[in-house]
Write an enzyme that holds these catalytic residues in place. Sequence first.
Site, short mmCIF file in Angstrom:
data_model
loop_
_atom_site.label_atom_id
_atom_site.label_comp_id
_atom_site.label_asym_id
_atom_site.label_seq_id
_atom_site.Cartn_x
_atom_site.Cartn_y
_atom_site.Cartn_z
N ASP A 88 12.01 -47.08 32.69
CA ASP A 88 12.33 -48.46 32.36
C ASP A 88 11.31 -49.41 32.97
O ASP A 88 11.26 -49.58 34.18
CB ASP A 88 13.72 -48.82 32.91
CG ASP A 88 14.11 -50.24 32.54
OD1 ASP A 88 14.65 -50.44 31.44
OD2 ASP A 88 13.86 -51.16 33.35
N LYS A 90 10.36 -54.61 27.84
CA LYS A 90 11.14 -55.84 27.57
C LYS A 90 10.21 -57.02 27.31
O LYS A 90 9.13 -57.10 27.92
CB LYS A 90 12.04 -56.18 28.77
CG LYS A 90 12.76 -54.97 29.36
CD LYS A 90 13.67 -55.32 30.53
CE LYS A 90 14.19 -54.06 31.20
NZ LYS A 90 13.33 -53.56 32.28
N HIS A 140 14.64 -59.67 27.66
CA HIS A 140 14.85 -59.55 29.11
C HIS A 140 15.98 -60.46 29.63
O HIS A 140 16.80 -60.04 30.43
CB HIS A 140 13.53 -59.85 29.84
CG HIS A 140 13.37 -59.15 31.14
ND1 HIS A 140 12.17 -58.66 31.59
CD2 HIS A 140 14.27 -58.84 32.11
CE1 HIS A 140 12.34 -58.08 32.78
NE2 HIS A 140 13.61 -58.19 33.11
N TYR A 157 6.88 -56.74 34.84
CA TYR A 157 6.56 -55.89 36.00
C TYR A 157 5.06 -55.66 36.18
O TYR A 157 4.62 -55.15 37.19
CB TYR A 157 7.28 -54.54 35.92
CG TYR A 157 8.78 -54.59 35.70
CD1 TYR A 157 9.49 -55.77 35.85
CD2 TYR A 157 9.49 -53.45 35.33
CE1 TYR A 157 10.86 -55.82 35.62
CE2 TYR A 157 10.86 -53.50 35.12
CZ TYR A 157 11.55 -54.69 35.25
OH TYR A 157 12.90 -54.73 35.03
P1 NDP Z 1 17.77 -50.33 42.78
O1 NDP Z 1 19.20 -50.67 42.96
O2 NDP Z 1 17.37 -49.22 41.90
O3 NDP Z 1 17.20 -50.10 44.25
C1 NDP Z 1 15.85 -49.87 44.49
C2 NDP Z 1 15.61 -50.01 46.00
O4 NDP Z 1 16.37 -49.03 46.70
C3 NDP Z 1 14.17 -49.79 46.35
O5 NDP Z 1 13.88 -50.63 47.46
C4 NDP Z 1 14.11 -48.31 46.76
O6 NDP Z 1 13.09 -48.15 47.71
C5 NDP Z 1 15.49 -48.11 47.37
N1 NDP Z 1 16.06 -46.78 47.12
C6 NDP Z 1 15.93 -46.00 46.02
N2 NDP Z 1 16.59 -44.84 46.15
C7 NDP Z 1 17.16 -44.88 47.37
C8 NDP Z 1 17.97 -43.96 48.10
N3 NDP Z 1 18.30 -42.78 47.57
N4 NDP Z 1 18.37 -44.31 49.34
C9 NDP Z 1 18.02 -45.49 49.87
N5 NDP Z 1 17.26 -46.42 49.24
C10 NDP Z 1 16.84 -46.10 48.00
O7 NDP Z 1 17.04 -51.70 42.38
P2 NDP Z 1 16.07 -52.23 41.23
O8 NDP Z 1 16.19 -53.72 41.31
O9 NDP Z 1 14.74 -51.65 41.31
O10 NDP Z 1 16.79 -51.77 39.86
C11 NDP Z 1 16.49 -50.57 39.17
C12 NDP Z 1 15.69 -50.86 37.91
O11 NDP Z 1 16.43 -51.71 37.03
C13 NDP Z 1 14.41 -51.64 38.15
O12 NDP Z 1 13.40 -50.88 38.75
C14 NDP Z 1 14.11 -52.11 36.76
O13 NDP Z 1 13.56 -51.06 35.99
C15 NDP Z 1 15.50 -52.49 36.28
N6 NDP Z 1 15.80 -53.94 36.51
C16 NDP Z 1 16.03 -54.72 35.40
C17 NDP Z 1 16.33 -56.05 35.54
C18 NDP Z 1 16.60 -56.88 34.33
O14 NDP Z 1 16.68 -58.10 34.44
N7 NDP Z 1 16.74 -56.29 33.18
C19 NDP Z 1 16.37 -56.72 36.87
C20 NDP Z 1 16.14 -55.80 37.98
C21 NDP Z 1 15.88 -54.47 37.78
P3 NDP Z 1 11.84 -47.10 47.53
O15 NDP Z 1 11.16 -47.38 46.23
O16 NDP Z 1 11.00 -47.43 48.72
O17 NDP Z 1 12.47 -45.73 47.60
#
Ligand code: NDP
Length: 276
Positions: free
Chosen positions: A49, A79, A112, A54
Amino acid sequence: MVHSLSDTTTLHNGVKMPWFGLGVYKAQEGEEVIQAVKVAIKHGYRSIDTAALYQNEGGVGKAIIEANVPREELFVTTKVWNSDQGYDSTIQAFHTSLTKLGLDYVDLYLIHWPVVGKYKDTWKALEDLYEQGKVRAIGVSNFQIHHLKDLMADAKIKPMVNQVELHPSLTQKELLAFCQKENIQIEAWSPLKKGRLQEDSVITSIANKHQKTPAQVILRWDLQNKVVTIPKSVKEHRIIENADIFDFTLTDEEMNQIDGLNKNERTGADPDNFDF
Ligand code: NDP
């Protein structure tokens, strides 16, 4: 139930979308995103995704080539960003995304955010791209029930997906029920609340019982709720950990306990009140 990373939900147009994927928001363009996507594909992820916002579509595309998995096995979402909304600018933005990704089609193209006064023209562009076969499915993101009703009043094609913020502090039960009734697949963004639920005592106690991590419990809760989920990580051990959720089942009581954590609390903007 979902048994593996390649298991799919069938969207209302018959296209199959993996229940589980990798999010890449804030994965840096270049080495970081390329490695994350390649590692994820190596460990069995089939859905990625991204978004124009991004600024890492180039890296996602490069990783897809280097991963050396047949294109038709992958499911790529991108998006259209808010400033590109409107009919002509959306068509143009789509082609820019496609070129950056180095692909000749995307699997899912989303609006988006619901930019008022523009999202209907944007949707017409998505319908045309769909009818031309440039995208296999079209959908929206951050749409509330009233946005969906308004869009569907004029749409030729009903959105196949609505990607919204959804995690145990924001369970979105009403929106989920509405979308299930309309056959619109809900997809959770920030499913891990950006890593902020690691210490929650209800989740950690359920995790201990199953010898799983809090993240795994939350992602399993998504799947059992029939919600597509796309946790983001750029770290190999977490990319593996997040996907290791097919060997346990949460009981109805545990599902209810997690549902009970809802506080209607967002980490991101309110779709009825955003200024970008
Ligand atoms: P998430 O809820 O997926 O959390 C990601 C964060 O958690 C990162 O800091 C990551 O750090 C950390 N993390 C990941 N796995 C673990 C774990 N097992 N234990 C502890 N910490 C963990 O947040 P996102 O906001 O990134 O949401 C996911 C996806 O959704 C986005 O990447 C994007 O593709 C989408 N999105 C869409 C939006 C929209 O408006 N349509 C808005 C926001 C997100 P690290 O990378 O250092 O492991």
